[in-house]
Design an enzyme around this catalytic site. Structure first.
Site: not given
Length: 838
Positions: A404, A342, A509, A481
């Site tokens: 990211k 992750d 999420d 995710e």
């Protein structure tokens, strides 16, 4: 150059409002002895004990007035401290009357005036009394009536160290003084640090004021956590050395350190590993050798976490090959099946299926997550995770976080004449995660399942895959995710998986930088009961939505903006122009956000953030939710969109799962309760995504056989046709893998070429959507050619679009990635396709 010390120590008072301070006399005796020793402090020490306010003032005035410019002056005051109605601090003499402080006490502004007027540029003031943390609030400097705590003095090289920012004096606590004559823990720490040499943290043979403060801070906080020593520095130049290390540098390591390395408690041995890092940097070879020998023992520790951290420290410090018998080496003879990673905006985690159970793989420090931060040092070494985060404030221009969010954007940074893309920095972080997991699992890693935000674009997904490939990882699958979290939830015993049961589960999420929503139907498929070996727990994705630019960082930013506005209003200083200061403010904002998840209010403190000033503000949860209310609206919209797309009523939702660290905020849970009437489940925070990725990895290698995830694509894909229309070939929320084709023609006959422009989005006009790439098909058939456009999406949502001339067989294709999304040719209206018959 003289070294002079004045100690003020009052134990007895005439006013019954002041209690006796039994330790004050011992304070003076112990400190005087250690400072006067030639081999340690070599100070000329004067002690004024049980003196009147007048005598104290006269002694302080004489002490500073007679000083030469290069004299080192140490003023140490141990007595009662009192505040008046204006919150100004007064130091109590033996004759001070509590009702008339202004007339009988020693106003701390008097001390400030003496320090300011002194010719010496090397002054250290230690204050060991009640309310000592407020000492600097009463200080006056030229041009200002009063200043806040940590305000700089006039002059150069002035340091103030106070016993506590708490309101209680150490003598008043039974934890701090076991004997009537025992010194306070503050002064006791000073004496012990100088007498033993333990305050020489870098083992260079001398004790600087900074080292002494760090040592005092640690010792005091260990014995009395609510007492926090504070420090204020004004224009200190170079290193201010207070004493020499009396201990022979060639002596063995501190006995406490050696004993801790033999402790049965693994956390103490882990602490030894980190403490040895300081010793490995000593300028004395014998100290470095002793530290390396002890570290070598810890690389063979029975606890794999301790051994892993010791091995990592050994390698990071460049000590060569690992010691013989160390539990780890890098050239593993076995390869692990597959793991899940992750890669988060703020933190990352690795999980693996071990003995049939999906577990988080601890990193080299024994932590479940690793900060997604990388930093390039001046020497050219890349630091990742905790080590990068710890030096971020001092090295902001060479530290990278939240990379990211930059994937697929073309972002890059230039350092030392070399350009680093977001993908390259991501690869550095992923390679670190890979190596750390290899040392814990004691096996080589190759195959991996990655997780991405559900609303990541195709280019962003592809960029993450390319970064993983640069890190020598073979990406077997990319899972969104929230759907990974659903995999982790799907094996929960609490869910009803009876045959034919429909279980709509909504997964929210909210991570550090992205927000995803997925609606899934989790049910049992196959004969028999859910416990049957030939049955499957199937997770079918019905709809997805989200916001790829919404996460915990946005809430942090709101706190930052509020703090900076308050600071600028109070002091006229704009912190946003100082990168180093802003990084510290952001860290404080993140801590405040976390604290407000469990408390109604918190105090945000950033010491010495600018010009010697401390940022200190009280923030309530109510105020926090008020300044971030619009962000909550952005959370609500994707939830409503998902339900609308799936045609599911909110009352049909069986369970709402919260995933991601930012989902801990009470306002998020309150929103879910408002929408659904039920409390959400937070059991998947923070490990759910990584655990789900590991389960999917186990499915791919055959270790998990009872779970199946049917994923979907969260956006529509299509091409631009005549008049700039967006013609969809794949509708959003279509299950993947999938392949869709449609035949088009050219707007005019005998056209030599045609331009294919692939878009992602939901708007009718192509230009309002995201263009993912452009390519041209040439050599078309004469007349009205038939052009077949095919969009092929694999299970990782990797997209390839192909254009084929049906008659001639000529074709051209394009793989959607970061490059295709950037290299978009200018539109040619005459070369667009049109729908056959349109």
């Amino acid at each position: 150059m003289a070294r002079r010390c004045l100690i003020i120590a009052n134990q007895h008072y005439e006013d019954p409002a002041f209690g006796e301070l039994p330790g004050a006399a011992q304070d003076a005796t112990a400190l005087s002895e250690v400072l006067a020793r030639p081999e340690i402090g070599h100070f000329e020490v004067s002690v004024v004990q049980d003196a009147s306010s007048t005598k104290i003032k006269r002694s302080i005035e004489s002490f500073f007035h007679d000083a030469a410019r290069d004299d080192l002056l140490w003023l140490h005051i141990s007595c009662h401290g009192m505040k008046n109605r204006d919150n100004r601090l007064f130091l109590a003499g033996s004759d001070t009357e509590s009702g008339y402080l202004a007339s009988t006490g020693v106003d701390c502004t008097f001390v400030s005036d003496q320090v300011e007027a002194c010719r010496s540029n090397k002054i250290v003031v230690f204050l060991d009394c009640c309310y000592s943390g407020a000492f600097s609030r009463g200080l006056r400097t030229r041009g200002a009536e009063s200043v806040d705590i940590a305000e700089a003095f006039g002059g150069r090289g002035r340091v103030v160290i106070t016993a506590s920012n708490a309101l209680q004096y150490s003598h008043e606590s039974v934890l701090s003084s076991r004997d009537a004559a025992e010194p306070s823990i503050f002064t006791q720490a000073i004496v012990h640090g100088l007498r033993s040499g333990d305050a020489d943290l870098d083992l260079d043979g001398s004790i600087s004021v900074d080292e002494l403060y760090e040592y005092i801070y640690k010792e005091v906080r260990t014995r009395l956590p609510n007492q926090t020593p504070t420090r204020s520095v004004s224009s200190a130049e170079g290193t201010l050395v207070l004493a020499r290390n009396v201990r022979d540098a060639s002596a063995q390591l501190p006995a406490e350190l050696v004993r801790a390395s033999r402790s049965p408690l693994s956390w103490q041995r882990i602490g030894v590993v980190h403490e040895l890092e300081n010793r490995l940097g000593s300028r004395f070879e014998v100290v470095r050798t002793a530290a390396a020998d002890l570290l070598a023992e810890l690389t063979r520790d029975a606890d794999p976490v301790v051994a892993a951290q010791a091995r990592t420290m050994w390698l990071v410090r460049g000590l060569g090959e690992l010691p013989v018998g160390a539990q780890q080496k890098d050239d593993w003879g076995t390869t692990y099946g597959a793991v899940g990673i992750d890669f988060g905006t703020t933190n990352s985690a690795v999980a693996a299926v071990v003995a049939g159970e999906s577990r988080i793989v601890l990193n080299e420090f024994g932590n479940r997550t690793t900060p997604s931060i990388a930093a390039l040092t001046a020497s050219g070494e890349w630091l990742v995770g905790e080590r990068a985060k710890n030096q971020a404030a001092a090295n902001p221009g060479r530290t990278f976080s939240s990379v990211k969010l930059k994937l697929g954007s073309g972002w890059s940074a230039e350092l030392d004449g070399r350009r680093y893309s977001a993908e390259a920095i991501t690869a550095i972080i992923l390679r670190h995660l890979k190596r750390s997991a290899e040392r814990t699992l004691e096996a080589r890693l190759s195959d991996v399942v990655l997780t991405v935000p559900a609303y990541f674009t195709l280019a962003e997904r592809r960029s993450l895959v390319e970064a993983a490939q640069q890190a020598d990882l073979n990406v077997r699958r990319v899972v969104t995710e929230p759907n990974a979290a659903a995999l982790a939830y799907g094996v929960d015993d609490d869910i009803d998986l009876g045959e034919g049961m429909i279980n709509y589960v909504l997964v929210l999420d909210l991570g550090g930088g992205t927000f995803d929503v997925s609606l899934l139907d989790i049910g049992f498929v196959g004969p028999g009961s859910p416990d049957a070996e030939d049955g499957l727990i199937m997770m079918d994705v019905h709809a997805m939505s989200g916001d790829s630019r919404l996460g915990g960082d946005n809430w942090d930013q709101r706190i930052c903006e509020w703090l900076c506005t308050r600071f600028q209003t109070a002091h006229g200083i704009d912190l946003t122009t100082d990168a180093s200061a802003m990084r510290r403010v952001r860290e404080a904002a993140e801590r405040a956000k976390i604290e407000l998840s469990g408390a109604r209010s918190t105090t945000v403190t950033v010491p010495y953030v600018a010009a010697g000033l401390t940022l200190e503000e009280e923030m309530s949860r109510e105020r926090f939710e008020q300044i971030s209310s619009d962000l909550l609206d952005r959370v609500r919209r994707p939830i409503e969109r998902v339900l609308k797309d799936a045609g599911v009523k909110i009352t049909d939702i069986k369970q709402v799962l919260l995933v991601g660290g930012a989902a801990r905020m009470p306002a998020i849970g309150a929103l879910v309760t408002e929408l659904t009437g039920a409390s959400p489940r937070r059991g998947l925070i923070p490990d759910g995504v990584a655990i789900g990725a590991a389960i999917q990895a186990g499915v791919l290698v055959g270790e998990v056989r009872d779970s199946l995830l049917v994923d979907a694509i969260p956006w529509s894909l299509g091409i631009e046709t005549g008049y700039g229309v967006f013609t969809k070939l794949v509708e959003r929320n279509t299950n993947v893998p999938t392949k869709r084709s449609e035949v088009f023609t050219t707007p005019r006959d005998n056209q030599a070429s045609v331009q294919i422009r692939l878009y992602q989005g939901e708007h009718e006009r192509a230009a309002d959507n995201v263009c993912l790439g452009t390519f041209t098909l040439t050599g078309l058939s004469e007349g009205s050619p038939q052009i077949e456009i095919t969009i092929d999406i694999d299970q990782n949502c990797t997209v390839r679009v192909t254009a084929r001339d049906v008659r001639s067989g000529g074709e051209r294709s394009m793989l959607v990635d970061a490059d295709s999304a950037r290299d978009i040719a200018a539109a040619d209206p005459s070369a667009r396709l049109v729908i056959v018959g349109g």
